[in-house]
Structure formats: C-alpha cells, structure tokens
Design a protein around this motif. Structure first.
Motif, PDB file in Angstrom:
ATOM      1  N   GLY A  67     -21.225  24.232 -41.585  1.00 28.49           N
ATOM      2  CA  GLY A  67     -20.756  25.201 -42.565  1.00 28.49           C
ATOM      3  C   GLY A  67     -20.261  26.511 -41.974  1.00 28.49           C
ATOM      4  N   THR A  68     -20.135  26.589 -40.662  1.00 29.12           N
ATOM      5  CA  THR A  68     -19.658  27.797 -40.006  1.00 29.12           C
ATOM      6  C   THR A  68     -18.332  27.512 -39.325  1.00 29.12           C
ATOM      7  N   THR A  69     -17.351  28.415 -39.499  1.00 28.10           N
ATOM      8  CA  THR A  69     -16.097  28.317 -38.765  1.00 28.10           C
ATOM      9  C   THR A  69     -15.850  29.621 -38.029  1.00 28.10           C
ATOM     10  N   MET A  70     -15.144  29.503 -36.912  1.00 26.02           N
ATOM     11  CA  MET A  70     -14.745  30.676 -36.134  1.00 26.02           C
ATOM     12  C   MET A  70     -13.275  30.517 -35.797  1.00 26.02           C
ATOM     13  N   ALA A  71     -12.520  31.612 -35.964  1.00 24.44           N
ATOM     14  CA  ALA A  71     -11.095  31.570 -35.632  1.00 24.44           C
ATOM     15  C   ALA A  71     -10.623  32.942 -35.197  1.00 24.44           C
ATOM     16  N   ASN A  72      -9.725  32.955 -34.225  1.00 20.06           N
ATOM     17  CA  ASN A  72      -8.983  34.158 -33.913  1.00 20.06           C
ATOM     18  C   ASN A  72      -7.820  34.195 -34.887  1.00 20.06           C
ATOM     19  N   VAL A  73      -7.654  35.306 -35.584  1.00 22.43           N
ATOM     20  CA  VAL A  73      -6.613  35.423 -36.598  1.00 22.43           C
ATOM     21  C   VAL A  73      -5.740  36.615 -36.224  1.00 22.43           C
ATOM     22  N   THR A  74      -4.444  36.357 -36.066  1.00 29.19           N
ATOM     23  CA  THR A  74      -3.500  37.410 -35.701  1.00 29.19           C
ATOM     24  C   THR A  74      -2.548  37.652 -36.867  1.00 29.19           C
ATOM     25  N   PHE A  75      -2.471  38.904 -37.286  1.00 29.59           N
ATOM     26  CA  PHE A  75      -1.629  39.326 -38.401  1.00 29.59           C
ATOM     27  C   PHE A  75      -0.447  40.124 -37.867  1.00 29.59           C
ATOM     28  N   SER A  76       0.758  39.821 -38.313  1.00 30.39           N
ATOM     29  CA  SER A  76       1.904  40.677 -38.005  1.00 30.39           C
ATOM     30  C   SER A  76       1.776  41.954 -38.841  1.00 30.39           C
ATOM     31  N   PRO A  77       2.474  43.034 -38.478  1.00 34.43           N
ATOM     32  CA  PRO A  77       2.359  44.277 -39.255  1.00 34.43           C
ATOM     33  C   PRO A  77       2.564  44.036 -40.757  1.00 34.43           C
ATOM     34  N   GLY A  78       1.625  44.536 -41.548  1.00 35.16           N
ATOM     35  CA  GLY A  78       1.693  44.426 -43.006  1.00 35.16           C
ATOM     36  C   GLY A  78       1.208  43.113 -43.593  1.00 35.16           C
ATOM     37  N   ALA A  79       0.935  42.111 -42.757  1.00 35.81           N
ATOM     38  CA  ALA A  79       0.460  40.816 -43.261  1.00 35.81           C
ATOM     39  C   ALA A  79      -1.011  40.918 -43.652  1.00 35.81           C
ATOM     40  N   ARG A  80      -1.428  40.119 -44.648  1.00 37.35           N
ATOM     41  CA  ARG A  80      -2.824  40.152 -45.083  1.00 37.35           C
ATOM     42  C   ARG A  80      -3.196  38.857 -45.787  1.00 37.35           C
ATOM     43  N   THR A  81      -4.500  38.683 -45.953  1.00 38.70           N
ATOM     44  CA  THR A  81      -5.004  37.513 -46.669  1.00 38.70           C
ATOM     45  C   THR A  81      -4.838  37.713 -48.174  1.00 38.70           C
ATOM     46  N   PHE A  82      -4.981  36.635 -48.911  1.00 35.43           N
ATOM     47  CA  PHE A  82      -5.152  36.712 -50.361  1.00 35.43           C
ATOM     48  C   PHE A  82      -6.596  37.174 -50.614  1.00 35.43           C
ATOM     49  N   TRP A  83      -6.901  37.504 -51.857  1.00 37.97           N
ATOM     50  CA  TRP A  83      -8.293  37.766 -52.238  1.00 37.97           C
ATOM     51  C   TRP A  83      -9.104  36.512 -51.936  1.00 37.97           C
ATOM     52  N   HIS A  84     -10.320  36.683 -51.469  1.00 40.66           N
ATOM     53  CA  HIS A  84     -11.188  35.545 -51.210  1.00 40.66           C
ATOM     54  C   HIS A  84     -12.637  36.003 -51.052  1.00 40.66           C
ATOM     55  N   SER A  85     -13.543  35.043 -51.027  1.00 43.59           N
ATOM     56  CA  SER A  85     -14.956  35.309 -50.764  1.00 43.59           C
ATOM     57  C   SER A  85     -15.509  34.141 -49.958  1.00 43.59           C
ATOM     58  N   GLN A  94       3.315  37.002 -41.900  1.00 43.60           N
ATOM     59  CA  GLN A  94       3.065  36.082 -40.794  1.00 43.60           C
ATOM     60  C   GLN A  94       1.642  36.266 -40.271  1.00 43.60           C
ATOM     61  N   VAL A  95       0.858  35.201 -40.375  1.00 45.75           N
ATOM     62  CA  VAL A  95      -0.534  35.216 -39.915  1.00 45.75           C
ATOM     63  C   VAL A  95      -0.772  33.913 -39.161  1.00 45.75           C
ATOM     64  N   TRP A  96      -1.381  34.007 -37.987  1.00 41.87           N
ATOM     65  CA  TRP A  96      -1.636  32.839 -37.166  1.00 41.87           C
ATOM     66  C   TRP A  96      -3.130  32.636 -37.025  1.00 41.87           C
ATOM     67  N   PHE A  97      -3.634  31.456 -37.382  1.00 43.30           N
ATOM     68  CA  PHE A  97      -5.053  31.091 -37.283  1.00 43.30           C
ATOM     69  C   PHE A  97      -5.230  30.176 -36.080  1.00 43.30           C
ATOM     70  N   GLU A  98      -6.081  30.572 -35.136  1.00 47.17           N
ATOM     71  CA  GLU A  98      -6.373  29.756 -33.965  1.00 47.17           C
ATOM     72  C   GLU A  98      -7.856  29.401 -33.967  1.00 47.17           C
ATOM     73  N   PRO A  99      -8.183  28.129 -34.212  1.00 50.14           N
ATOM     74  CA  PRO A  99      -9.599  27.748 -34.259  1.00 50.14           C
ATOM     75  C   PRO A  99     -10.319  28.041 -32.943  1.00 50.14           C
ATOM     76  N   VAL A 100     -11.526  28.565 -33.049  1.00 56.13           N
ATOM     77  CA  VAL A 100     -12.394  28.768 -31.900  1.00 56.13           C
ATOM     78  C   VAL A 100     -13.508  27.730 -31.956  1.00 56.13           C
ATOM     79  N   LEU A 101     -14.068  27.545 -33.155  1.00 52.82           N
ATOM     80  CA  LEU A 101     -15.102  26.542 -33.385  1.00 52.82           C
ATOM     81  C   LEU A 101     -14.720  25.769 -34.639  1.00 52.82           C
ATOM     82  N   PRO A 102     -14.447  24.467 -34.500  1.00 48.85           N
ATOM     83  CA  PRO A 102     -14.196  23.682 -35.711  1.00 48.85           C
ATOM     84  C   PRO A 102     -15.411  23.766 -36.637  1.00 48.85           C
ATOM     85  N   ALA A 103     -15.211  23.536 -37.910  1.00 50.66           N
ATOM     86  CA  ALA A 103     -16.304  23.621 -38.889  1.00 50.66           C
ATOM     87  C   ALA A 103     -17.539  22.894 -38.359  1.00 50.66           C
ATOM     88  N   THR A 104     -18.625  23.650 -38.217  1.00 53.40           N
ATOM     89  CA  THR A 104     -19.879  23.124 -37.687  1.00 53.40           C
ATOM     90  C   THR A 104     -21.017  23.670 -38.543  1.00 53.40           C
TER      91      THR A 104
END
Length: 118
Positions: free
Chosen positions: A33-51, A21-31
C-alpha cells in the motif's frame, strides 16, 4: 526485505490527473500500500485535487512550488522542505509559475483523485 534495483523500476509516465507537464518516475512499485516516486513538474504544472488513504510525505528535491489544502491558501515549498499531508486531507501541489520543481512523493494507501484545480 525488498531491494528494488533501478533496472526493475520501470519507465516514467505522464498521467491524466495533472495540469501541465508532469513526469512520474517510480522509485518503489506499490508495496504493502505504499508507493514512492520522483515527480518533476514543469513551471506552473500541478496535480488535480486529491487525498491519500494513509497520508503522504513530500520531500522537495529541487526548485520551488506550491501546496494547498482544501479551504486554505497556497503555500510556497522549496528544495529541502518536507511536507506531511495527513490521511484524507484534500490537497494539490505543483511547481511555481516561474520554476520547475521535483519532489519525492511517498504515498500511503490508495490515492483518491478528484477534479482539476481552477
């Protein structure tokens, strides 16, 4: 200059590029080429591989988590830490198994999502 009011940010969302369980809350919509978000992870939750095309900054706001670059070992991150991930560096991040975590994510350029972390 652009001021983004809280009422203009839009709702948070779940995404299919995470495990747990991961919750993404936008702070700045894509502007520019930059995005900002508060991201909250439940215990043990994580992203996939990315760059990120231009890199990423994470500011850990609360809790404890892990971050790992491809080929490296996971490292603990905790409230107050700031992490710089250079452009193109393949990585994942998320909460520790016994703690939720929230971070502010500032992503530069396109995010390239890959497979789930196993």
């Amino acid at each position: 200059m652009r001021i983004v009011r809280q009422s203009d940010r839009g709702p948070g969302e779940q995404r299919m590029t995470v495990t747990g369980q991961v919750w993404f809350e936008p702070v700045l919509p894509a502007t520019d080429g930059t995005t900002m978000a508060n991201v909250t992870f439940s215990p043990g939750a994580r992203t996939f591989w990315h760059s990120h095309e231009g890199g990423q900054v994470l500011q850990i706001v609360s809790g404890r988590g892990l971050i790992c670059s491809d080929g490296g070992e996971p490292e603990e991150i905790r409230a107050g830490d700031v992490v710089w991930i250079p452009a193109g560096e393949r990585h994942w991040h998320g909460a520790a198994a016994d703690s939720p975590m929230t971070h502010l994510a500032i992503s530069l350029g396109t995010t390239h999502w890959a497979e789930e972390v196993v």
